[in-house]
Design an enzyme around this catalytic site. Sequence first.
Site, PDB file in Angstrom:
ATOM      1  N   HIS A  59      24.870  -0.046 -17.010  1.00 62.37           N
ATOM      2  CA  HIS A  59      23.750   0.384 -16.159  1.00 62.37           C
ATOM      3  C   HIS A  59      23.845  -0.211 -14.752  1.00 62.37           C
ATOM      4  O   HIS A  59      22.848  -0.642 -14.186  1.00 62.37           O
ATOM      5  CB  HIS A  59      22.405   0.022 -16.824  1.00 62.37           C
ATOM      6  CG  HIS A  59      22.095   0.894 -17.994  1.00 62.37           C
ATOM      7  ND1 HIS A  59      21.146   0.573 -18.937  1.00 62.37           N
ATOM      8  CD2 HIS A  59      22.603   2.086 -18.387  1.00 62.37           C
ATOM      9  CE1 HIS A  59      21.102   1.533 -19.856  1.00 62.37           C
ATOM     10  NE2 HIS A  59      21.977   2.455 -19.540  1.00 62.37           N
ATOM     11  N   ASP A  65       0.813  -1.224   0.000  1.00 61.07           N
ATOM     12  CA  ASP A  65       0.000   0.000   0.000  1.00 61.07           C
ATOM     13  C   ASP A  65       0.844   1.271   0.000  1.00 61.07           C
ATOM     14  O   ASP A  65       0.381   2.339   0.363  1.00 61.07           O
ATOM     15  CB  ASP A  65      -0.965  -0.009   1.199  1.00 61.07           C
ATOM     16  CG  ASP A  65      -0.213  -0.023   2.522  1.00 61.07           C
ATOM     17  OD1 ASP A  65       1.016  -0.265   2.505  1.00 61.07           O
ATOM     18  OD2 ASP A  65      -0.853   0.215   3.554  1.00 61.07           O
ATOM     19  N   ASP A 118      27.783   8.165 -12.784  1.00 56.20           N
ATOM     20  CA  ASP A 118      26.853   8.760 -13.739  1.00 56.20           C
ATOM     21  C   ASP A 118      25.639   9.169 -12.923  1.00 56.20           C
ATOM     22  O   ASP A 118      24.842   8.324 -12.515  1.00 56.20           O
ATOM     23  CB  ASP A 118      26.498   7.700 -14.803  1.00 56.20           C
ATOM     24  CG  ASP A 118      25.591   8.238 -15.896  1.00 56.20           C
ATOM     25  OD1 ASP A 118      24.962   9.292 -15.690  1.00 56.20           O
ATOM     26  OD2 ASP A 118      25.508   7.578 -16.962  1.00 56.20           O
ATOM     27  N   GLU A 125      28.697  11.733 -24.460  1.00 54.92           N
ATOM     28  CA  GLU A 125      29.158  10.797 -23.437  1.00 54.92           C
ATOM     29  C   GLU A 125      29.875   9.560 -23.973  1.00 54.92           C
ATOM     30  O   GLU A 125      29.441   8.428 -23.760  1.00 54.92           O
ATOM     31  CB  GLU A 125      27.974  10.352 -22.584  1.00 54.92           C
ATOM     32  CG  GLU A 125      26.741   9.894 -23.368  1.00 54.92           C
ATOM     33  CD  GLU A 125      25.646   9.347 -22.444  1.00 54.92           C
ATOM     34  OE1 GLU A 125      25.983   8.496 -21.597  1.00 54.92           O
ATOM     35  OE2 GLU A 125      24.502   9.759 -22.579  1.00 54.92           O
ATOM     36  N   TYR A 130      35.308   0.776 -22.173  1.00 58.19           N
ATOM     37  CA  TYR A 130      35.083  -0.176 -21.078  1.00 58.19           C
ATOM     38  C   TYR A 130      35.859  -1.451 -21.392  1.00 58.19           C
ATOM     39  O   TYR A 130      35.700  -2.028 -22.470  1.00 58.19           O
ATOM     40  CB  TYR A 130      33.587  -0.488 -20.947  1.00 58.19           C
ATOM     41  CG  TYR A 130      32.750   0.772 -20.983  1.00 58.19           C
ATOM     42  CD1 TYR A 130      32.487   1.494 -19.818  1.00 58.19           C
ATOM     43  CD2 TYR A 130      32.262   1.276 -22.205  1.00 58.19           C
ATOM     44  CE1 TYR A 130      31.757   2.677 -19.857  1.00 58.19           C
ATOM     45  CE2 TYR A 130      31.537   2.454 -22.254  1.00 58.19           C
ATOM     46  CZ  TYR A 130      31.282   3.155 -21.083  1.00 58.19           C
ATOM     47  OH  TYR A 130      30.565   4.330 -21.128  1.00 58.19           O
ATOM     48  N   HIS A 150      22.263  11.370 -26.406  1.00 55.45           N
ATOM     49  CA  HIS A 150      20.798  11.270 -26.558  1.00 55.45           C
ATOM     50  C   HIS A 150      20.226  12.637 -26.223  1.00 55.45           C
ATOM     51  O   HIS A 150      20.833  13.420 -25.475  1.00 55.45           O
ATOM     52  CB  HIS A 150      20.231  10.187 -25.618  1.00 55.45           C
ATOM     53  CG  HIS A 150      20.687  10.330 -24.184  1.00 55.45           C
ATOM     54  ND1 HIS A 150      20.132  11.227 -23.298  1.00 55.45           N
ATOM     55  CD2 HIS A 150      21.684   9.705 -23.491  1.00 55.45           C
ATOM     56  CE1 HIS A 150      20.744  11.126 -22.123  1.00 55.45           C
ATOM     57  NE2 HIS A 150      21.704  10.224 -22.215  1.00 55.45           N
ATOM     58  N   HIS A 208      28.078   1.873 -26.893  1.00 53.92           N
ATOM     59  CA  HIS A 208      26.833   2.665 -26.845  1.00 53.92           C
ATOM     60  C   HIS A 208      26.978   3.901 -27.717  1.00 53.92           C
ATOM     61  O   HIS A 208      28.065   4.186 -28.234  1.00 53.92           O
ATOM     62  CB  HIS A 208      26.465   3.033 -25.399  1.00 53.92           C
ATOM     63  CG  HIS A 208      27.519   3.828 -24.662  1.00 53.92           C
ATOM     64  ND1 HIS A 208      27.756   5.159 -24.898  1.00 53.92           N
ATOM     65  CD2 HIS A 208      28.399   3.462 -23.693  1.00 53.92           C
ATOM     66  CE1 HIS A 208      28.712   5.587 -24.084  1.00 53.92           C
ATOM     67  NE2 HIS A 208      29.136   4.563 -23.359  1.00 53.92           N
ATOM     68  N   ASP A 236      22.361  15.144 -16.658  1.00 55.54           N
ATOM     69  CA  ASP A 236      22.888  13.782 -16.809  1.00 55.54           C
ATOM     70  C   ASP A 236      24.404  13.914 -17.008  1.00 55.54           C
ATOM     71  O   ASP A 236      24.847  14.272 -18.103  1.00 55.54           O
ATOM     72  CB  ASP A 236      22.209  13.144 -18.033  1.00 55.54           C
ATOM     73  CG  ASP A 236      22.655  11.711 -18.298  1.00 55.54           C
ATOM     74  OD1 ASP A 236      23.409  11.156 -17.477  1.00 55.54           O
ATOM     75  OD2 ASP A 236      22.255  11.155 -19.340  1.00 55.54           O
ATOM     76  N   HIS A 291      16.301  10.680 -21.102  1.00 54.79           N
ATOM     77  CA  HIS A 291      16.371  10.261 -22.505  1.00 54.79           C
ATOM     78  C   HIS A 291      15.171  10.913 -23.154  1.00 54.79           C
ATOM     79  O   HIS A 291      14.074  10.361 -23.177  1.00 54.79           O
ATOM     80  CB  HIS A 291      16.331   8.733 -22.640  1.00 54.79           C
ATOM     81  CG  HIS A 291      17.525   8.072 -22.030  1.00 54.79           C
ATOM     82  ND1 HIS A 291      17.577   6.744 -21.717  1.00 54.79           N
ATOM     83  CD2 HIS A 291      18.749   8.566 -21.682  1.00 54.79           C
ATOM     84  CE1 HIS A 291      18.762   6.447 -21.191  1.00 54.79           C
ATOM     85  NE2 HIS A 291      19.481   7.538 -21.167  1.00 54.79           N
ATOM     86  N   ARG A 308      33.893   6.802 -18.626  1.00 55.25           N
ATOM     87  CA  ARG A 308      32.932   7.567 -19.434  1.00 55.25           C
ATOM     88  C   ARG A 308      33.002   9.009 -18.946  1.00 55.25           C
ATOM     89  O   ARG A 308      33.189   9.249 -17.744  1.00 55.25           O
ATOM     90  CB  ARG A 308      31.502   7.016 -19.278  1.00 55.25           C
ATOM     91  CG  ARG A 308      30.471   7.804 -20.069  1.00 55.25           C
ATOM     92  CD  ARG A 308      29.120   7.085 -20.273  1.00 55.25           C
ATOM     93  NE  ARG A 308      28.375   6.855 -19.074  1.00 55.25           N
ATOM     94  CZ  ARG A 308      28.254   5.675 -18.477  1.00 55.25           C
ATOM     95  NH1 ARG A 308      28.855   4.613 -18.978  1.00 55.25           N
ATOM     96  NH2 ARG A 308      27.542   5.544 -17.372  1.00 55.25           N
ATOM     97  N   GLU A 315      30.684  12.497 -19.441  1.00 57.32           N
ATOM     98  CA  GLU A 315      29.392  12.923 -20.007  1.00 57.32           C
ATOM     99  C   GLU A 315      29.049  14.338 -19.580  1.00 57.32           C
ATOM    100  O   GLU A 315      29.085  14.669 -18.392  1.00 57.32           O
ATOM    101  CB  GLU A 315      28.290  11.968 -19.531  1.00 57.32           C
ATOM    102  CG  GLU A 315      26.890  12.394 -19.960  1.00 57.32           C
ATOM    103  CD  GLU A 315      25.810  11.370 -19.599  1.00 57.32           C
ATOM    104  OE1 GLU A 315      25.983  10.646 -18.596  1.00 57.32           O
ATOM    105  OE2 GLU A 315      24.811  11.306 -20.334  1.00 57.32           O
TER     106      GLU A 315
HETATM  107  N1  GLY Z   1      22.405   8.084 -17.253  1.00 56.27           N
HETATM  108  C1  GLY Z   1      21.967   7.387 -18.377  1.00 56.27           C
HETATM  109  C2  GLY Z   1      22.661   7.816 -19.587  1.00 56.27           C
HETATM  110  O1  GLY Z   1      23.744   8.369 -19.507  1.00 56.27           O
HETATM  111  O2  GLY Z   1      22.149   7.681 -20.657  1.00 56.27           O
HETATM  112 MN    MN Z   2      24.409   9.425 -17.823  1.00 56.94          MN
HETATM  113 MN    MN Z   3      23.281  10.045 -20.785  1.00 52.65          MN
END
Ligand code: GLY
Ligand code: MN
Ligand code: MN
Length: 433
Positions: A239, A36, A256, A380, A384, A350, A346, A267, A357, A401, A403
């Site tokens: 992720h 609940d 991140d 970004e 890796y 985005h 990747h 982000d 996103h 990474r 970003e």
């Molecule tokens: N934090 C998710 C991405 O960088 O797309």
């Molecule tokens: Mn990110």
């Molecule tokens: Mn991102």
Amino acid sequence: MDREEFAKRRKTLMRMVGEDGIAILPSAPVRTRSRDVQYRFRQDSDFYYLTGFAEPDSVAVLVPGGKNGEYVLFCREHNKEKEQWDGYRAGPGGAISQFGADDAFPIDDLDDILPGMLETRNRVYYSMGAYSAFDHRLTEWVKSLKNRETSGIHTPHEFVALDHVLHDMRLYKSKAELTTMRKAAKIAVKAHKRAMANIEPGMFEYEVEAEYIHEFRRHDATISYAPIVGTGPNACTLHYVDNKAELKDGQLILVDAGCEYDYYASDITRTMPVGGSFSPEQRAIYEIVLEAQLAAIEKTVCGNHWNDPHDAAVRVITLGLKKLGLLHGSPARLIRDKAYYDFFMHRTGHWIGMDVHDVGDYKVGHEWRLLESGMVTTVEPGIYIPDTRKVPAKWRNIGVRIEDDVAVTSAGPDVLSKGLAKEPDDIEKLMAS
Ligand code: GLY
Ligand code: MN
Ligand code: MN
């Protein structure tokens, strides 16, 4: 965001919908976390974009040129007892006086009123598939009108994907939106600085996460996605959100983490040496990623297409990995065969906006979309090297990474998340402070 901004958006949308059309947007539902207990309510981005109204159980209806008003909001009525438990409700009166609705009704009257509004129009703008219970109600309203066609009742005969129109609007950020996004980025920058100054061997990833949450909440922001805090091998899982491991000297830690402020996201990713200084191998990989990111940012300009920044990053990463002896062959061939994909799997960015996103098409027809002023993207790139890769041991468990959030402007790329160290020497300095 000021009320005028929402009114302007409704006007723009209504111009596209036209006097023969009607647009219908339901609010987000309250979602159950477990048993609940509910998640904190977050309004649907499309609904909020047009209304600035943050209550659940609401429906916004836009009826361009409507005799009884163009903007009608259905919402919860005042209820002393419910408000005692769950807090203030604007009620239909507040929807008009505080939120600019031309007319407003209790949400419980929706079934009685909406079919009559549909009946006056030919075209219905609606985003099918987001909320299936509401899809069903709309179908039932249309069916009920159809069943009465013999008594002269009119049924709309065209259904248009509202999200297609609205998401294109959302892709181009106004001055007010960019101001809010800059604030969201600034808060996340502060959080990264706070973490960098505190990280040391022996801490746990969740303690690092706590530094971010602390800084976000201090500034009336919340997380815009679950923070990724990965030390050592965890930095190689894109992720990773467990955030439970202990930070060890000699490892890299990748964080991140971004926040949402007034419905706009940031982000940001930074990668740091846990013990305060990069090893030669970590630094070599880091410098390639940084060069790739700077090259990609340089390509984030009006007139370039969406894929140009990615192409630039791929080129730098491929050449860099070849120079380190991690890829072999001619650069053109390595790029054509996507040899870099084992290390950089990747995309370089985005769209970002109300959603991390964010909405907006990346292609127009079969072609990459051209970048235009007001669009905002992340940049970004990463490398890796999990310990399953067949490379000399000294390269394994390095994940990097970097970003940032970048607005496309007529004056060139505008890094909204500027002011946060990313040169390796500057990161080392910050970590020593
Ligand atoms: N934090 C998710 C991405 O960088 O797309
Ligand atoms: Mn990110
Ligand atoms: Mn991102």
